[in-house]
Design an enzyme around this catalytic site. Structure first.
Site: not given
Length: 162
Positions: A41, A129
């Site tokens: 990520k 998120s």
């Protein structure tokens, strides 16, 4: 004393994360929120920001027996260092389970650390998120999805990347 680690990138921490931490604390003597880097990520918030946000969220929630620390490498190595016997992960649905099982099995293989899965609060099942960042990126209000002050940190991070 039993110690558990709730690991994650927490980019940013959400109310769903906080719910899992709160419930983990009801099962273990001490819980450490382990702020980790996920190589898969690209983080919006810096590690320092994520640590600061997590500490503020834990403090605001009044969670005694919960600490926050950076995970510098493998979660299982971090568990060994602090004497944690378990990893606690929240699950929102089947996709989370499918992603988490291989990691749980690897953690057990590498260090004998067991993983405890906590089913997330259904009222927060839509909170992730990545979605919080997407909504904020497009000007939507995320303050009811994250602990107090986190929305401001996300908006500031988005402003500096614009």
């Amino acid at each position: 004393m039993t110690i558990a680690v709730c690991p994650g990138s927490f980019d940013p921490m959400t109310l769903g994360h906080l719910d899992v931490v709160r419930r983990a604390r009801s099962m273990f003597d001490e819980v450490v929120v382990g702020v980790a880097r996920n190589a898969g990520k690209s983080a919006l918030l810096t590690v320092d920001e994520r640590l600061q946000v997590a500490r503020a969220a834990v403090e605001h929630a009044g969670l005694d027996g919960v600490g926050v620390a950076r995970v510098p490498g493998l979660v299982v190595e971090f568990c060994r260092e602090i004497g944690a016997r378990a990893v606690v992960k929240g699950l929102r649905g089947g996709a989370d389970f499918d992603a988490e099982v291989p990691m749980a099995l690897m953690n057990r293989h590498l260090a004998g650390v067991e993983t405890v899965f906590v089913i997330g609060d259904p009222a927060l099942a839509h909170v992730a998120s990545s979605l919080v960042k997407d909504v904020a990126r497009h000007g939507g209000d995320v303050d009811d999805l994250v602990p107090p002050g986190v929305g401001d940190v996300v908006r500031a991070a988005l402003a500096r990347t614009a």
